[in-house]
Design a protein around this motif. Structure first.
Motif, PDB file in Angstrom:
ATOM      1  N   PRO A  32       0.795  -1.232   0.000  1.00 51.48           N
ATOM      2  CA  PRO A  32       0.000   0.000   0.000  1.00 51.48           C
ATOM      3  C   PRO A  32       0.831   1.288   0.000  1.00 51.48           C
ATOM      4  CG  PRO A  32      -0.887  -1.551   1.595  1.00 51.48           C
ATOM      5  CD  PRO A  32       0.408  -2.126   1.089  1.00 51.48           C
ATOM      6  N   ASP A  33       2.079   1.220   0.483  1.00 52.37           N
ATOM      7  CA  ASP A  33       2.920   2.420   0.498  1.00 52.37           C
ATOM      8  C   ASP A  33       3.713   2.580  -0.803  1.00 52.37           C
ATOM      9  OD1 ASP A  33       4.850   0.448   0.682  1.00 52.37           O
ATOM     10  OD2 ASP A  33       5.813   1.279   2.464  1.00 52.37           O
ATOM     11  N   ASP A  34       3.305   1.866  -1.865  1.00 51.99           N
ATOM     12  CA  ASP A  34       3.943   1.889  -3.189  1.00 51.99           C
ATOM     13  C   ASP A  34       5.313   1.215  -3.216  1.00 51.99           C
ATOM     14  OD1 ASP A  34       1.815   3.069  -4.498  1.00 51.99           O
ATOM     15  OD2 ASP A  34       2.593   5.104  -4.260  1.00 51.99           O
ATOM     16  N   THR A  35       5.626   0.431  -2.197  1.00 52.74           N
ATOM     17  CA  THR A  35       6.848  -0.356  -2.204  1.00 52.74           C
ATOM     18  C   THR A  35       6.601  -1.615  -3.028  1.00 52.74           C
ATOM     19  OG1 THR A  35       7.443   0.423  -0.007  1.00 52.74           O
ATOM     20  CG2 THR A  35       8.519  -1.586  -0.771  1.00 52.74           C
ATOM     21  N   VAL A  36       7.529  -1.930  -3.902  1.00 49.52           N
ATOM     22  CA  VAL A  36       7.415  -3.121  -4.737  1.00 49.52           C
ATOM     23  C   VAL A  36       8.573  -4.057  -4.405  1.00 49.52           C
ATOM     24  CG1 VAL A  36       7.409  -4.007  -7.092  1.00 49.52           C
ATOM     25  CG2 VAL A  36       6.297  -1.825  -6.579  1.00 49.52           C
ATOM     26  N   LEU A  67      10.004   3.827 -11.468  1.00 52.56           N
ATOM     27  CA  LEU A  67      10.766   3.668 -10.238  1.00 52.56           C
ATOM     28  C   LEU A  67      11.164   5.019  -9.656  1.00 52.56           C
ATOM     29  CD1 LEU A  67      13.154   0.740 -11.270  1.00 52.56           C
ATOM     30  CD2 LEU A  67      10.981   0.601 -10.038  1.00 52.56           C
ATOM     31  N   VAL A  68      11.017   5.151  -8.348  1.00 56.79           N
ATOM     32  CA  VAL A  68      11.384   6.381  -7.664  1.00 56.79           C
ATOM     33  C   VAL A  68      12.856   6.345  -7.263  1.00 56.79           C
ATOM     34  CG1 VAL A  68      10.961   7.806  -5.625  1.00 56.79           C
ATOM     35  CG2 VAL A  68       9.043   6.760  -6.833  1.00 56.79           C
ATOM     36  N   GLY A  69      13.315   5.203  -6.802  1.00 62.10           N
ATOM     37  CA  GLY A  69      14.699   5.053  -6.355  1.00 62.10           C
ATOM     38  C   GLY A  69      15.359   3.890  -7.053  1.00 62.10           C
ATOM     39  N   PRO A  70      16.612   3.624  -6.704  1.00 58.57           N
ATOM     40  CA  PRO A  70      17.335   2.520  -7.340  1.00 58.57           C
ATOM     41  C   PRO A  70      16.824   1.157  -6.876  1.00 58.57           C
ATOM     42  CG  PRO A  70      18.650   3.457  -5.587  1.00 58.57           C
ATOM     43  CD  PRO A  70      17.424   4.333  -5.715  1.00 58.57           C
ATOM     44  N   ALA A  71      16.881   0.197  -7.760  1.00 60.35           N
ATOM     45  CA  ALA A  71      16.528  -1.181  -7.417  1.00 60.35           C
ATOM     46  C   ALA A  71      17.765  -1.863  -6.844  1.00 60.35           C
ATOM     47  CB  ALA A  71      16.037  -1.921  -8.653  1.00 60.35           C
ATOM     48  N   THR A  72      17.562  -2.744  -5.879  1.00 56.80           N
ATOM     49  CA  THR A  72      18.671  -3.508  -5.321  1.00 56.80           C
ATOM     50  C   THR A  72      18.365  -4.990  -5.474  1.00 56.80           C
ATOM     51  OG1 THR A  72      17.703  -3.462  -3.110  1.00 56.80           O
ATOM     52  CG2 THR A  72      19.278  -1.737  -3.639  1.00 56.80           C
ATOM     53  N   ALA A  73      19.408  -5.801  -5.534  1.00 53.22           N
ATOM     54  CA  ALA A  73      19.226  -7.238  -5.687  1.00 53.22           C
ATOM     55  C   ALA A  73      20.088  -7.966  -4.662  1.00 53.22           C
ATOM     56  CB  ALA A  73      19.613  -7.677  -7.098  1.00 53.22           C
ATOM     57  N   VAL A  74      19.549  -9.031  -4.109  1.00 54.82           N
ATOM     58  CA  VAL A  74      20.289  -9.905  -3.204  1.00 54.82           C
ATOM     59  C   VAL A  74      19.970 -11.343  -3.578  1.00 54.82           C
ATOM     60  CG1 VAL A  74      20.327  -8.264  -1.288  1.00 54.82           C
ATOM     61  CG2 VAL A  74      18.475  -9.883  -1.454  1.00 54.82           C
ATOM     62  N   ALA A  75      20.850 -12.252  -3.230  1.00 52.44           N
ATOM     63  CA  ALA A  75      20.625 -13.670  -3.493  1.00 52.44           C
ATOM     64  C   ALA A  75      21.059 -14.465  -2.277  1.00 52.44           C
ATOM     65  CB  ALA A  75      21.414 -14.118  -4.726  1.00 52.44           C
ATOM     66  N   GLY A  76      20.366 -15.552  -2.038  1.00 56.35           N
ATOM     67  CA  GLY A  76      20.728 -16.411  -0.912  1.00 56.35           C
ATOM     68  C   GLY A  76      19.868 -17.655  -0.908  1.00 56.35           C
ATOM     69  N   PRO A  77      20.222 -18.607  -0.074  1.00 54.76           N
ATOM     70  CA  PRO A  77      19.453 -19.850  -0.014  1.00 54.76           C
ATOM     71  C   PRO A  77      18.129 -19.661   0.733  1.00 54.76           C
ATOM     72  CG  PRO A  77      21.174 -19.890   1.632  1.00 54.76           C
ATOM     73  CD  PRO A  77      21.362 -18.625   0.826  1.00 54.76           C
ATOM     74  N   VAL A  78      17.126 -20.422   0.339  1.00 60.56           N
ATOM     75  CA  VAL A  78      15.866 -20.444   1.057  1.00 60.56           C
ATOM     76  C   VAL A  78      16.074 -21.321   2.295  1.00 60.56           C
ATOM     77  CG1 VAL A  78      13.459 -21.190   0.979  1.00 60.56           C
ATOM     78  CG2 VAL A  78      14.509 -20.141  -1.037  1.00 60.56           C
ATOM     79  N   ILE A  79      15.763 -20.787   3.472  1.00 56.86           N
ATOM     80  CA  ILE A  79      15.954 -21.564   4.687  1.00 56.86           C
ATOM     81  C   ILE A  79      14.637 -22.032   5.288  1.00 56.86           C
ATOM     82  CG2 ILE A  79      18.214 -20.566   5.197  1.00 56.86           C
ATOM     83  CD1 ILE A  79      16.815 -18.822   7.323  1.00 56.86           C
TER      84      ILE A  79
END
Length: 84
Positions: A32-36, A67-79
């Motif tokens: 609802p706060d426009d965060t994707v 987009l309003v700001g920069p996109a960031t990416a992270v990767a990791g295992p599903v725990i």
């Protein structure tokens, strides 16, 4: 705005990311706060890393105007996970 974002993701990002080896699923959550938040699921780390590199330039071109700001990416295992 949510409808346009969904359209661009369906037509642009999903065809790109789903071609990466190991792709299993892609989720986009629109708060609802426009965060994707986008979550990609791969059956191997190499596919996730490749998708992160493939997605970033494509995302900027396809989604950039929304987009309003920069996109960031992270990767990791599903725990932890569960399905209904």
């Amino acid at each position: 705005m949510a409808e346009e974002l969904a359209r661009r993701i369906k037509e642009g990002a999903i065809p790109i990311i789903s071609d990466v080896e190991g792709f299993m699923a892609y989720y986009v959550v629109y708060a609802p706060d426009d965060t994707v938040t986008a979550i990609s699921v791969f059956n191997n780390f190499a596919g996730a890393e490749e998708a992160t590199g493939v997605r970033s330039p494509g995302s900027n071109k396809i989604l950039g105007p929304l987009l309003v700001g920069p996109a960031t990416a992270v990767a990791g295992p599903v725990i932890v996970h569960t399905l209904a």
